[in-house]
Each structure stands twice: as C-alpha cells, then as structure tokens.
Design an enzyme around this catalytic site. Structure first.
Site, PDB file in Angstrom:
ATOM      1  N   LYS A   1       1.987   1.157   4.310  1.00 30.61           N
ATOM      2  CA  LYS A   1       1.690   0.814   2.918  1.00 30.61           C
ATOM      3  C   LYS A   1       0.315   0.155   2.827  1.00 30.61           C
ATOM      4  O   LYS A   1      -0.159  -0.418   3.808  1.00 30.61           O
ATOM      5  CB  LYS A   1       2.724  -0.204   2.408  1.00 30.61           C
ATOM      6  CG  LYS A   1       4.108   0.353   2.155  1.00 30.61           C
ATOM      7  CD  LYS A   1       5.043  -0.742   1.657  1.00 30.61           C
ATOM      8  CE  LYS A   1       6.454  -0.230   1.440  1.00 30.61           C
ATOM      9  NZ  LYS A   1       6.560   0.767   0.370  1.00 30.61           N
TER      10      LYS A   1
ATOM     11  N   ARG B   1      16.506   5.436   2.368  1.00 26.17           N
ATOM     12  CA  ARG B   1      17.495   6.512   2.224  1.00 26.17           C
ATOM     13  C   ARG B   1      17.987   7.011   3.576  1.00 26.17           C
ATOM     14  O   ARG B   1      19.094   7.526   3.685  1.00 26.17           O
ATOM     15  CB  ARG B   1      16.910   7.642   1.365  1.00 26.17           C
ATOM     16  CG  ARG B   1      15.703   8.304   1.935  1.00 26.17           C
ATOM     17  CD  ARG B   1      14.885   9.029   0.873  1.00 26.17           C
ATOM     18  NE  ARG B   1      14.043   8.096   0.114  1.00 26.17           N
ATOM     19  CZ  ARG B   1      13.207   8.453  -0.845  1.00 26.17           C
ATOM     20  NH1 ARG B   1      13.091   9.730  -1.185  1.00 26.17           N
ATOM     21  NH2 ARG B   1      12.471   7.566  -1.470  1.00 26.17           N
TER      22      ARG B   1
HETATM   23  N1  BES Z   1      11.095  -0.358  -0.317  1.00 27.13           N
HETATM   24  C1  BES Z   1      10.331   0.688  -0.892  1.00 27.13           C
HETATM   25  C2  BES Z   1      10.491   0.745  -2.414  1.00 27.13           C
HETATM   26  C3  BES Z   1       9.928  -0.401  -3.177  1.00 27.13           C
HETATM   27  C4  BES Z   1       8.621  -0.351  -3.629  1.00 27.13           C
HETATM   28  C5  BES Z   1      10.705  -1.471  -3.489  1.00 27.13           C
HETATM   29  C6  BES Z   1       8.123  -1.381  -4.368  1.00 27.13           C
HETATM   30  C7  BES Z   1      10.204  -2.513  -4.237  1.00 27.13           C
HETATM   31  C8  BES Z   1       8.906  -2.464  -4.691  1.00 27.13           C
HETATM   32  C9  BES Z   1      10.769   2.021  -0.330  1.00 27.13           C
HETATM   33  O1  BES Z   1      11.169   2.006   0.983  1.00 27.13           O
HETATM   34  C10 BES Z   1       9.575   2.936  -0.403  1.00 27.13           C
HETATM   35  O2  BES Z   1       8.624   2.657   0.258  1.00 27.13           O
HETATM   36  N2  BES Z   1       9.663   3.970  -1.227  1.00 27.13           N
HETATM   37  C11 BES Z   1       8.597   4.895  -1.385  1.00 27.13           C
HETATM   38  C12 BES Z   1       9.128   6.248  -1.083  1.00 27.13           C
HETATM   39  C13 BES Z   1       8.075   7.315  -1.041  1.00 27.13           C
HETATM   40  C14 BES Z   1       7.258   7.166   0.225  1.00 27.13           C
HETATM   41  C15 BES Z   1       8.750   8.649  -1.061  1.00 27.13           C
HETATM   42  C16 BES Z   1       8.128   4.788  -2.832  1.00 27.13           C
HETATM   43  O3  BES Z   1       8.978   4.740  -3.712  1.00 27.13           O
HETATM   44  O4  BES Z   1       6.936   4.716  -3.049  1.00 27.13           O
HETATM   45 MN    MN Z   2       9.527   2.141   2.316  1.00 27.85          MN
END
Ligand code: BES
Ligand code: MN
Ligand code: ZN
Length: 482
Positions: free
Chosen positions: A262, A336
C-alpha cells in the site's frame, strides 16, 4: 462510569452536576419547580435565548448552593416531534463527554414524569456510557478526564435494562481497545490472549501446522511474509443447546498490502484491519456476561500481512479447505483469502447462520464514508433480522446486490477464482467472492471498512476505533433466538 438508580427529587440530590434535558421551543415547563428554587436562573437563559433546546446544545449553570446539585447542565433534545432513540443516545453522549472533559465526576440525570425524557432514560444513558471512553494506555501522563458516576433519578425499576446497556457498552469499549492497540502489541498471539480472557467460553487455537493439515492454504498464504505466527482462533459460547451461529471476524492485525504494498500515507491506520475480529470478541464477551440463550462459534482467522522473502506473490495460486483454487492477483486482497477458509471451516458446525464482519474494501469507505456498513447475503430472513438490529442500534447497514454478473469479475484464467476483480465494483465483487465459499449455507457479510474507524469525534464515539458491530451483532442475536 458507574450507573446508579435513586428515587429522590432532583433538588435534594447532592452531585457535581444535574442534567436537565429540554425540548426546543417548549420553555422550561418541566423544571418550573427547580427553577423557582434557583430564583429563575434557568428561565433567564431560556428567555435570553442563550439556550434554545436545539439538539445537543448545552448550557452549564452554577447553582450557588441554592439546591443540592452544584451545577445544572441543560442539554437540548431538539423538537419533540423529531425525537428518536438515536437523538437521545447522541444527547447522552454529548452531555457525558462535555462534563467529563471538564473533569466533573459525579453527575445525575433527571427523569421525572414531567421531564421530556419521560420514563425511558435508557437511550440517553447508553449514549453516555458509549461516549465515556478514552484510549490512554500509551501515554505517560494519564489524563483524569471522564465521569465516574451517573445517577438516574427515577422511581422505576430499571436494573435489568441498565445491566444490558452497561454490559454492551463495555463490550464495545473492549473492542475499541483491541483495535486502537498498535499492531506491534496487537498481534495474532495477542488476539489469542484476548479470546482467552473471556469467561464461560472455550477457545481452540489452530496453529500453522494444523491449519496446513486442514488445507487452509488461502488463509495461510496471507501470513507467509510475517514473522508473527498465524493463529486461527475458534471460540465457543454455548448458552443454549441449539444449532450455532458462526460469527467470523476479519483479523488481519496489520495490513501493509504485502508484496502489492500500500502507499505509505495513512498506512498506520491499517492496524484496524482486525476490527471485525474485535467485534466478534466483544459480541461474545457481552453474550456470555448476559448469559444470552444463544450458541455462538466465533472464528478469527488471525494473521499479519507483510511483504518479505517468503511472502506470497501476485500470480501465486492457493487452495482452500474444500480444494477450490484461487489465483492471487493482489496480495492486498488478503481479507477474502482468510475469510474463504474461515467460511468453509464454519460450515462444519452446520450453523443456522454464518455472519462475517470485515474491514474488507476501500470501496466501502469510499461509498459510505463513516455512515453505513455494506451488507450482502444469500438469506432473506438473516438480512431482515440484521436490518431490524440496525434500526434498533443505529449501527446502520445498507444492503447491496449480489447480481450473478459479478461472477465474471472474479473469474481466473488458470484457477477456479481470482482474489481481485479490480477496482470497479469491488465492494460487491469481494462479497461475491465470499459467497462462492458460503454456497448454499445461510450467510451474511458485513463490510465495516468505513465504520470501524473515525477520524473525528462523534457524539458518542470518540475518534479512533468505533467498536462497530458489537451492538449490531447483539441486536441480531436477540432476534435470532426469539
Ligand atoms: N483492509 C483493506 C481494506 C480497507 C481499506 C479497510 C481502507 C479500511 C480502509 C483490504 O485488505 C484491501 O486492501 N482491499 C483492497 C482490495 C483490492 C486490492 C482489490 C481495496 O479495497 O483497495
Ligand atoms: Mn489489504
Ligand atoms: Zn485488509
């Protein structure tokens, strides 16, 4: 904050502050008597319009010894016709945090028959209890804010209901503590400790070796880059001999994204990626303390998602318990993966419902901000119960559709599924992915990415972890047994 109930008139009760709730546009009628003893002090601020009764408006007055309470806090409830449970909760939150910030310790709430709060001060008190929270464990200087005692001045027998809101609010605080704790301390092993701290439950921890034997390849792949050992935590609370409800909480103790790392900005907040697990622990804590007649299997597939020499990589293929293969497109779609194995594992218990609660997608928070949980599922009765619980608690859920077309989003060229369908529609395609593991089992998904954390203070939720899900899930369970 301790709650007492005393059947005594307002003017005779010695305390640091007496809270008088008032509706907008109704003058001070309910408190005529008190106002007389104060030589018209309250009437003056109302006629001068320094206090009008608008929702969450406050006005603090010193009584100068004319009555037993040292101070009066007027709190606005807004117009009578607009009053709701949530308005009362927010007003209670406002009043208690306002007084707590002034280091006022011993307070009382007027609930006389004439009081606009009538005979049901419970929502107001619940808001007060939820607001009375701070996370100070990591500061050298402990601040002394916070109310110590709130006495409800009432002749009603409210013990039972007060016990419910005290227990549920402190379970929400427990969940907030877990989520606010930084990830160097809140590891998967620390979650095991938290689970073991609950009373009247049994806890089983599936370690890496056993998880391998069980074939939890999707879940285990998330932990590969980290030195923190994964812990698949299973908690049983059996308050009644019936088919269980499986509550699965996403428990990524830190989500760096892994190899699909990230951006640095805001990454510190990814300690809250275990808020689903915290909600499940909080729910079970309250259910067991309240001896609720329910059977719960709590499942926390805990892991830390870091990049590293042995981390899983985009393009890798992993397998869940049932043998379904998943192509990892993004190692940042890790929740997931862990949940897929957890859902399949949950099915062994033949549960009457599988509910997962997860900070699953950034898209959820983009869609709803802080204001709603995204809900999806395959069982009308469960969805209906969750909507009712949402209305009761104001932990709002909003249902999204699981159109069949989303299946295409997660089709892989080389595996049964892929873990990311890209950004477009990702709030729903991620849930659709989970539905492929629930199959015919009655299942419901709650995405709390938007609601589990708040950057600004809310009337009864100080900024930081919100403890979302605890009150909602308890509200759901109440109906699910009924
Ligand atoms: N934990 C994150 C989702 C999240 C983002 C929670 C911001 C709280 C605040 C999750 O694991 C994630 O990174 N999701 C990605 C998935 C994508 C790479 C398909 C997302 O939603 O950006
Ligand atoms: Mn994630
Ligand atoms: Zn995550």
């Amino acid at each position: 904050m301790k709650i007492n109930i005393r059947n005594i008139t307002e003017t005779a009760f010695a305390c640091d502050a007496l809270i008088l709730p008032l509706h907008e546009g109704e003058g001070l009628k309910p408190y005529d008597g008190i106002d007389k003893s104060l030589n018209g002090l309250i009437g003056d601020v109302i006629s001068s319009e320094e206090f009008t009764g608008k929702h969450n408006e406050v006005c603090l007055l010193h009584t100068g010894g004319a009555i037993k309470p040292d101070r009066i806090l007027l709190i606005g409830l807004g117009k009578r016709k607009d009053l709701s449970h949530e308005k009362l909760r927010r007003a209670g939150g406002k009043a208690v945090s306002y007084l707590g910030n002034l280091k006022i310790k011993n307070i009382a709430l007027s609930t006389g028959v004439n009081s606009p709060i009538g005979l049901s001060p419970l929502d107001f008190i619940e808001g007060g209890l939820l607001a009375d929270y701070s996370f100070t464990g990591y500061k050298k200087e402990q601040n002394l804010r916070g109310v110590q005692r709130l006495t409800i001045l009432s002749g009603e027998d409210l013990q039972q209901q007060v016990r419910w809101i005290e227990t549920t609010a402190s379970a929400a605080h427990f969940a907030r503590d877990l989520v606010n704790t930084p990830s160097n301390d809140m590891t998967p092993s620390a979650l095991v400790k938290a689970a073991r701290s609950l009373k009247n439950v049994s806890v089983r921890v599936i370690e890496r070796k056993e998880a391998e034997r069980l074939g939890m390849g999707a879940y285990l792949s998330v932990a590969k880059g980290s030195n923190e050992p994964p812990k698949f935590i299973v908690i049983t609370y059996k308050g009644r001999n019936v088919r269980p409800v499986a509550l699965i909480g996403k428990s990524i103790t830190f989500d760096s994204g892994g190899i699909s790392i990230k951006p640095g900005e805001g990454m510190e907040k990814m300690k809250y990626d275990m808020a689903g697990g915290a909600a499940v622990l909080g729910t079970i804590k309250a259910a067991s303390e309240l001896k609720m007649p329910v059977h719960i299997i709590g499942i926390l597939p805990a892991a830390e998602n870091l990049p590293g020499g042995s981390a899983s990589k985009p393009g890798d293929v992993v397998r869940t318990i049932s043998g379904k293969s998943i192509e990892i497109i993004s190692t940042d779609a890790e929740g997931r993966l862990a949940l897929a194995d957890a859902i399949e594992y949950a099915k062994r218990f033949k549960p009457s419902a599988i509910i997962d609660i997860a900070t699953l997608t950034g898209a959820c928070s983009i869609t709803f901000g802080n204001e709603a949980i995204a809900m999806m599922g395959n069982d009308e009765a469960l969805l209906e119960k969750m909507k009712n619980a949402s209305e009761e608690t104001c932990e709002r859920v909003w249902q999204m559709p699981l159109f069949e077309e989303y299946k295409d989003y997660i089709k892989s060229d080389i595996a049964d599924l892929k873990n990311s369908g890209g950004r477009s529609g990702s709030l729903i395609s991620s849930a659709y992915f989970l539905s492929e593991f629930a199959n015919d089992a009655p299942w419901l998904h709650l995405d709390i990415a938007g609601t589990a954390w708040t950057d600004k203070d809310r009337p009864y939720i100080p900024k930081g972890a919100t403890g979302i899900g605890v009150r909602l899930l308890l509200g759901f369970l109440k109906q699910h047994v009924a």
